[in-house]
Design an enzyme around this catalytic site. Structure first.
Site, PDB file in Angstrom:
ATOM      1  N   GLY A  32       0.490  -1.379   0.244  1.00 42.71           N
ATOM      2  CA  GLY A  32       0.396   0.092  -0.197  1.00 42.71           C
ATOM      3  C   GLY A  32       0.821   1.037   0.319  1.00 42.71           C
ATOM      4  O   GLY A  32       2.167   1.075  -0.689  1.00 42.71           O
ATOM      5  N   CYS A  33       0.173   2.028   0.937  1.00 39.70           N
ATOM      6  CA  CYS A  33       1.281   3.510   0.590  1.00 39.70           C
ATOM      7  C   CYS A  33       2.654   3.401   1.004  1.00 39.70           C
ATOM      8  O   CYS A  33       2.903   2.449   2.491  1.00 39.70           O
ATOM      9  CB  CYS A  33       0.322   4.611   1.925  1.00 39.70           C
ATOM     10  SG  CYS A  33       1.387   6.629   2.027  1.00 39.70           S
TER      11      CYS A  33
END
Length: 182
Positions: A32-33
């Site tokens: 993800g981020c």
């Protein structure tokens, strides 16, 4: 990076780069981020798996480059086995979420394990089987491609205070939850 690397283009290319210490290995994770993953692994962040050379955050977010936000890790397998890195990776993601982690949505946020050798590939696939538990795990497991360092403002973003000025600790043993946007 290996001594043959071009310092003006800090990239990790698994076809030519090897750790300077031959006892060490590289690993690479998309979770993800990259800010939260960076804080968990305490490494630099960047982009990999895409087809555009020297991508920027704006290009990656356009969805046209196929890059993933990743954290590369150099580790000593005698002190920190690859399986420990896999455990940390799996504990920080939702492996059933396609092209999304939490509120971050887009192909650049897909989860992935990008391996540098066949032992890593085998261990990643074995760990993925353990994660299944009647779920459809969409985390990709692929050979690592060239890594491009993200822009400087992304490096240690949460440790610097993120966009809200709330610095997060990267100290060993810290158990504070990671707030992805600081």
């Amino acid at each position: 990076m290996a001594s043959g690397a071009d310092p003006s283009n800090p990239a990790l290319d698994p076809d030519i780069e090897v750790p300077e210490n031959p006892a060490y290995e590289f690993a690479e994770f998309g979770a993800g981020c990259f800010w939260g993953a960076e804080l968990a692994f305490q490494r630099l962040v960047g982009y990999s798996q895409g087809h555009t050379p020297h991508p920027t955050y704006k290009l990656v977010c356009s969805g046209n480059t196929n890059h993933v936000e990743v954290v590369p890790v150099m580790f000593d397998p005698k002190l920190c086995p690859y399986t420990n890195l896999l455990s940390l990776f799996w504990s920080g993601i939702d492996p059933t979420s396609l092209s999304r982690q939490g509120v971050d949505e887009g192909a650049q946020y897909r989860s992935g394990i990008y391996y540098f050798n066949e032992t890593q590939a085998r261990l990643a696939r074995e760990a993925k089987k353990l994660e299944l538990n009647d779920k459809e795990v969409v985390t990709e497991i692929l050979p690592a491609k060239r890594f491009y360092r993200a822009e400087e403002y992304h490096q240690q973003y949460l440790e610097k205070g993120g966009d809200k000025g709330h610095k997060e600790s990267a100290d060993k043993g810290c158990t504070d939850p990671i707030r992805c946007y600081g």
